[in-house]
Motif scaffolding. Structure first.
Motif, PDB file in Angstrom:
ATOM      1  N   ARG A 165      39.083 -41.879 113.105  1.00  0.00           N
ATOM      2  CA  ARG A 165      38.180 -42.859 113.744  1.00  0.00           C
ATOM      3  C   ARG A 165      37.803 -43.949 112.746  1.00  0.00           C
ATOM      4  NH1 ARG A 165      32.444 -40.685 114.145  1.00  0.00           N
ATOM      5  NH2 ARG A 165      32.844 -40.971 111.921  1.00  0.00           N
ATOM      6  N   ASP A 166      37.455 -43.573 111.519  1.00  0.00           N
ATOM      7  CA  ASP A 166      37.096 -44.577 110.507  1.00  0.00           C
ATOM      8  C   ASP A 166      38.282 -45.478 110.189  1.00  0.00           C
ATOM      9  OD1 ASP A 166      34.620 -43.409 110.451  1.00  0.00           O
ATOM     10  OD2 ASP A 166      35.032 -42.179 108.672  1.00  0.00           O
ATOM     11  N   LEU A 167      39.509 -44.915 110.234  1.00  0.00           N
ATOM     12  CA  LEU A 167      40.697 -45.708 109.908  1.00  0.00           C
ATOM     13  C   LEU A 167      40.971 -46.768 110.965  1.00  0.00           C
ATOM     14  CD1 LEU A 167      43.188 -46.145 108.102  1.00  0.00           C
ATOM     15  CD2 LEU A 167      44.368 -44.411 109.482  1.00  0.00           C
ATOM     16  N   TYR A 168      40.775 -46.438 112.231  1.00  0.00           N
ATOM     17  CA  TYR A 168      41.114 -47.373 113.315  1.00  0.00           C
ATOM     18  C   TYR A 168      39.899 -48.143 113.830  1.00  0.00           C
ATOM     19  CZ  TYR A 168      45.880 -45.638 113.669  1.00  0.00           C
ATOM     20  OH  TYR A 168      47.186 -45.346 113.393  1.00  0.00           O
ATOM     21  N   ALA A 169      38.716 -47.887 113.324  1.00  0.00           N
ATOM     22  CA  ALA A 169      37.521 -48.599 113.800  1.00  0.00           C
ATOM     23  C   ALA A 169      37.608 -50.098 113.552  1.00  0.00           C
ATOM     24  CB  ALA A 169      36.272 -48.006 113.149  1.00  0.00           C
ATOM     25  N   PRO A 170      38.071 -50.570 112.375  1.00  0.00           N
ATOM     26  CA  PRO A 170      38.158 -52.026 112.174  1.00  0.00           C
ATOM     27  C   PRO A 170      39.091 -52.702 113.168  1.00  0.00           C
ATOM     28  CG  PRO A 170      38.263 -50.883 110.068  1.00  0.00           C
ATOM     29  CD  PRO A 170      38.369 -49.847 111.117  1.00  0.00           C
ATOM     30  N   GLU A 171      40.242 -52.100 113.451  1.00  0.00           N
ATOM     31  CA  GLU A 171      41.173 -52.705 114.410  1.00  0.00           C
ATOM     32  C   GLU A 171      40.565 -52.736 115.804  1.00  0.00           C
ATOM     33  OE1 GLU A 171      44.489 -54.544 115.961  1.00  0.00           O
ATOM     34  OE2 GLU A 171      43.890 -54.257 113.863  1.00  0.00           O
ATOM     35  N   ALA A 172      39.856 -51.668 116.180  1.00  0.00           N
ATOM     36  CA  ALA A 172      39.205 -51.652 117.494  1.00  0.00           C
ATOM     37  C   ALA A 172      38.135 -52.735 117.582  1.00  0.00           C
ATOM     38  CB  ALA A 172      38.592 -50.271 117.749  1.00  0.00           C
TER      39      ALA A 172
ATOM     40  N   GLY B 294      37.687 -56.166 120.044  1.00  0.00           N
ATOM     41  CA  GLY B 294      36.562 -56.160 120.963  1.00  0.00           C
ATOM     42  C   GLY B 294      36.416 -54.850 121.715  1.00  0.00           C
ATOM     43  N   LEU B 295      36.894 -53.767 121.136  1.00  0.00           N
ATOM     44  CA  LEU B 295      36.849 -52.460 121.781  1.00  0.00           C
ATOM     45  C   LEU B 295      35.839 -51.565 121.077  1.00  0.00           C
ATOM     46  CD1 LEU B 295      40.693 -51.848 122.176  1.00  0.00           C
ATOM     47  CD2 LEU B 295      39.121 -52.704 123.915  1.00  0.00           C
ATOM     48  N   THR B 296      35.328 -50.594 121.826  1.00  0.00           N
ATOM     49  CA  THR B 296      34.404 -49.607 121.279  1.00  0.00           C
ATOM     50  C   THR B 296      35.155 -48.304 121.040  1.00  0.00           C
ATOM     51  OG1 THR B 296      32.545 -50.595 122.488  1.00  0.00           O
ATOM     52  CG2 THR B 296      32.263 -48.351 121.651  1.00  0.00           C
ATOM     53  N   LEU B 297      35.145 -47.824 119.807  1.00  0.00           N
ATOM     54  CA  LEU B 297      35.824 -46.578 119.453  1.00  0.00           C
ATOM     55  C   LEU B 297      34.778 -45.557 119.005  1.00  0.00           C
ATOM     56  CD1 LEU B 297      38.298 -44.847 118.920  1.00  0.00           C
ATOM     57  CD2 LEU B 297      38.512 -45.948 116.671  1.00  0.00           C
TER      58      LEU B 297
ATOM     59  N   ASN C 140      48.998 -41.802 116.795  1.00  0.00           N
ATOM     60  CA  ASN C 140      49.783 -42.300 117.926  1.00  0.00           C
ATOM     61  C   ASN C 140      48.931 -42.445 119.181  1.00  0.00           C
ATOM     62  OD1 ASN C 140      51.890 -42.134 116.153  1.00  0.00           O
ATOM     63  ND2 ASN C 140      53.240 -40.984 117.512  1.00  0.00           N
ATOM     64  N   LEU C 141      48.054 -41.467 119.434  1.00  0.00           N
ATOM     65  CA  LEU C 141      47.193 -41.555 120.617  1.00  0.00           C
ATOM     66  C   LEU C 141      46.230 -42.734 120.509  1.00  0.00           C
ATOM     67  CD1 LEU C 141      46.374 -37.767 121.185  1.00  0.00           C
ATOM     68  CD2 LEU C 141      47.986 -39.191 122.444  1.00  0.00           C
ATOM     69  N   LEU C 142      45.660 -42.936 119.331  1.00  0.00           N
ATOM     70  CA  LEU C 142      44.738 -44.069 119.158  1.00  0.00           C
ATOM     71  C   LEU C 142      45.473 -45.396 119.274  1.00  0.00           C
ATOM     72  CD1 LEU C 142      42.453 -42.743 116.282  1.00  0.00           C
ATOM     73  CD2 LEU C 142      41.885 -43.002 118.696  1.00  0.00           C
ATOM     74  N   GLU C 143      46.690 -45.499 118.742  1.00  0.00           N
ATOM     75  CA  GLU C 143      47.438 -46.743 118.837  1.00  0.00           C
ATOM     76  C   GLU C 143      47.805 -47.056 120.285  1.00  0.00           C
ATOM     77  OE1 GLU C 143      50.731 -46.375 116.213  1.00  0.00           O
ATOM     78  OE2 GLU C 143      49.505 -46.454 114.393  1.00  0.00           O
ATOM     79  N   ASN C 144      48.193 -46.025 121.042  1.00  0.00           N
ATOM     80  CA  ASN C 144      48.476 -46.244 122.465  1.00  0.00           C
ATOM     81  C   ASN C 144      47.234 -46.730 123.197  1.00  0.00           C
ATOM     82  OD1 ASN C 144      51.156 -45.587 122.381  1.00  0.00           O
ATOM     83  ND2 ASN C 144      50.876 -43.469 123.025  1.00  0.00           N
ATOM     84  N   ALA C 145      46.089 -46.099 122.915  1.00  0.00           N
ATOM     85  CA  ALA C 145      44.844 -46.511 123.576  1.00  0.00           C
ATOM     86  C   ALA C 145      44.465 -47.932 123.185  1.00  0.00           C
ATOM     87  CB  ALA C 145      43.727 -45.530 123.218  1.00  0.00           C
ATOM     88  N   LEU C 146      44.614 -48.289 121.910  1.00  0.00           N
ATOM     89  CA  LEU C 146      44.293 -49.645 121.471  1.00  0.00           C
ATOM     90  C   LEU C 146      45.216 -50.666 122.104  1.00  0.00           C
ATOM     91  CD1 LEU C 146      43.588 -49.000 117.682  1.00  0.00           C
ATOM     92  CD2 LEU C 146      41.924 -49.655 119.414  1.00  0.00           C
TER      93      LEU C 146
ATOM     94  N   VAL D 214      41.704 -37.817 124.029  1.00  0.00           N
ATOM     95  CA  VAL D 214      41.583 -39.251 123.747  1.00  0.00           C
ATOM     96  C   VAL D 214      41.565 -39.961 125.092  1.00  0.00           C
ATOM     97  CG1 VAL D 214      42.613 -41.257 122.648  1.00  0.00           C
ATOM     98  CG2 VAL D 214      42.743 -39.028 121.522  1.00  0.00           C
ATOM     99  N   ALA D 215      40.453 -40.621 125.395  1.00  0.00           N
ATOM    100  CA  ALA D 215      40.267 -41.257 126.703  1.00  0.00           C
ATOM    101  C   ALA D 215      40.074 -42.752 126.529  1.00  0.00           C
ATOM    102  CB  ALA D 215      39.062 -40.645 127.420  1.00  0.00           C
ATOM    103  N   ASP D 216      40.673 -43.529 127.427  1.00  0.00           N
ATOM    104  CA  ASP D 216      40.478 -44.988 127.437  1.00  0.00           C
ATOM    105  C   ASP D 216      40.233 -45.428 128.867  1.00  0.00           C
ATOM    106  OD1 ASP D 216      43.027 -45.873 128.811  1.00  0.00           O
ATOM    107  OD2 ASP D 216      43.913 -44.831 127.105  1.00  0.00           O
TER     108      ASP D 216
END
Length: 471
Positions: free
Chosen positions: A329-336, A340-343, A366-372, A397-399
């Motif tokens: 979560r900390d790794l992908y939080a900046p990209e989210a 403009g997304l909430t992670l 992979n799941l986070l990248e697909n969701a993003l 992992v839900a989007d």
């Protein structure tokens, strides 16, 4: 639905119990039938003796009259002590005329129009060894002329004792038969369960990646032995094909890596030239992006192949999924945030599984990248980690993106299979190659888990189930 006790969940145990019950019931019915037939034969034998004696006395009466019958009965008055025979001739008022009984027994007296051949059973009290002893008697009554009645019977004490002892023997035989069946059933079910557990343990090691493992033989050449032989032949073939495929794949990957790396280096070196034309620079940038995507696809294919082969889990380790989810979560939080997304992540503390930390991290990535890639602007992504019933670890992992139709959910888990739609998240992450979810599915299978795609209304929920860590 009520669950069976643990001991009854085994098919071998249930089959053994069924056979024990069936055999015990059949043996019990057979032995009890023998007892009833024997008892009936004994009664019929006594009845035949009584009827023969009574027929002789009746013929004596019909031929020579009452005096001859009385004399014959008086001659037999001592038959009770020798043979247990009972004789009694009475007048219409049931007063004794002759015989070795002092009077009519204390039973219901027959009516005058009673049918001939009436049977009675009663007890006679005899003095034996200074004590009164009851003797059961079975007798037949015939009506003579003038309202007289002739009773002929016999002592059936020995017959009843024999029947009682025979019945006890039959009951003991039934009990011992059931006990023997239970012993044989327990022995059979334990032996079969032991062999099935050995097959299950061998299969678990094979699933974990030890393709050299084979099922054991006990030399009995029964169905399980034949099945083990067939499975071992199949494993030999699978191991051979896996080795060939892995060698071919590794060689191909090695042969492709070097040329692709050289191509990339040449393009980057060319792009560093200051006098490069603008249109040429644009073409080279696109070519470099394609080369990078080919390299990523190649790396992903290698990861899928390794996951499906099971080699990374030959020595599994304890993985703290709670910590791993927080790190991803900390790794992908900046990209989210940039998109403009909430992670968010909601994890229970100290959730652990046994497996490969590297492969599990790649799966979550992979799941986070697909969701993003597919979550809409101002959307949200949620990672949930929990333990259900103390036995199953659930990672979700839900989007709130477009989701995946139910008819296409099995398709997207296969390599290079993706839906005909473009990502909505914009640039910043690699374009979809159709390998992300297939890699996740391979990793989940390798960890003996289960992957399920469900509807988030709107959006998609990817649910991964694993077994909890056990020492």
């Amino acid at each position: 639905m009520m669950r069976l006790p643990l001991a009854l969940r085994s098919s071998a145990t249930r089959l053994a119990i069924l056979y024990v019950l069936a055999f015990a019931i059949a043996a019990g019915l057979l032995l009890w039938s023998v007892f009833l037939i024997t008892q009936r034969l004994l009664v019929r034998e006594f009845d035949l003796v009584i009827q023969t004696d009574l027929r002789g006395l009746k013929e004596h009466y019909d031929g020579e009259g009452l005096g001859a019958l009385t004399a014959a009965l008086n001659r037999r008055s001592d038959s009770w002590g020798r043979t247990g025979a009972v004789y009694l001739l009475v007048d219409p008022q049931f007063k004794r005329i002759a015989g070795n009984l002092s009077g009519w027994p204390p039973v219901q007296r027959p009516v005058d129009d009673a049918a001939p051949g009436e049977w009675l059973e009663f007890d006679i009290v005899a003095r034996e060894r200074n004590e009164n002893v009851d003797h059961p008697v079975r007798a037949e009554i015939v009506q003579l002329d003038g309202g007289r009645r002739l009773m002929v019977g016999t002592d059936i004490t020995e017959s009843r004792n024999f029947v009682q002892q025979f019945r006890n023997a039959i009951l003991w035989a039934i009990a011992l038969t059931v006990l023997l069946c239970m012993i044989i059933g327990v022995w059979y079910s334990r032996g079969l369960n032991r062999r099935v557990r050995a097959v299950a343990l061998a299969c678990e090691k094979i699933i974990s990646g030890d393709l050299s493992r084979r099922l054991d033989h006990d030399g009995s050449n029964d169905e399980l032995d034949q099945l083990s032989s067939i499975v071992n032949l199949m494993l030999d073939r699978i191991e051979q094909q896996t080795v060939v495929l892995r060698t071919t794949f590794d060689s191909t990957a090695h042969d492709l890596r070097a040329p692709l790396h050289r191509v990339r280096m040449r393009i980057e070196e060319t792009l560093r030239q200051p006098n490069l034309r603008t249109d040429s620079r644009s073409v080279l940038n696109d070519t470099l992006a394609d080369v990078e995507r080919v390299q990523r696809t190649l790396v992903t294919l290698l990861q899928i192949a390794q996951a499906e082969a099971g080699a990374p889990l030959a020595a599994r380790e304890r993985v703290d999924l709670t910590q791993l989810v927080d790190e991803m979560r900390d790794l992908y939080a900046p990209e989210a945030k940039r998109r403009g997304l909430t992670l968010e992540a909601r994890s229970e503390p100290n959730v652990t599984v046994r497996g490969s930390r590297q492969l599990l991290a790649q799966s979550i990535a992979n799941l986070l990248e697909n969701a993003l890639n597919y979550a809409p602007g101002q959307g949200s992504i949620e990672v949930r980690l929990s333990v259900e019933n103390g036995q199953r670890v659930v990672l979700e992992v839900a989007d709130d993106g477009p989701g995946i139709p139910e008819s296409d959910r099995a398709t997207v888990l296969q390599p290079f299979r993706r839906l005909e739609r473009a990502p909505v998240g914009g640039a910043g992450l690699e374009q979809s190659s159709g390998l992300g979810l297939s890699l996740v599915a391979a990793v989940v299978r390798l960890h003996r888990g289960r992957l399920v795609l469900t509807d988030n209304s709107p959006g998609l929920i990817v649910r991964c189930e694993f077994e909890t860590f056990r020492n």
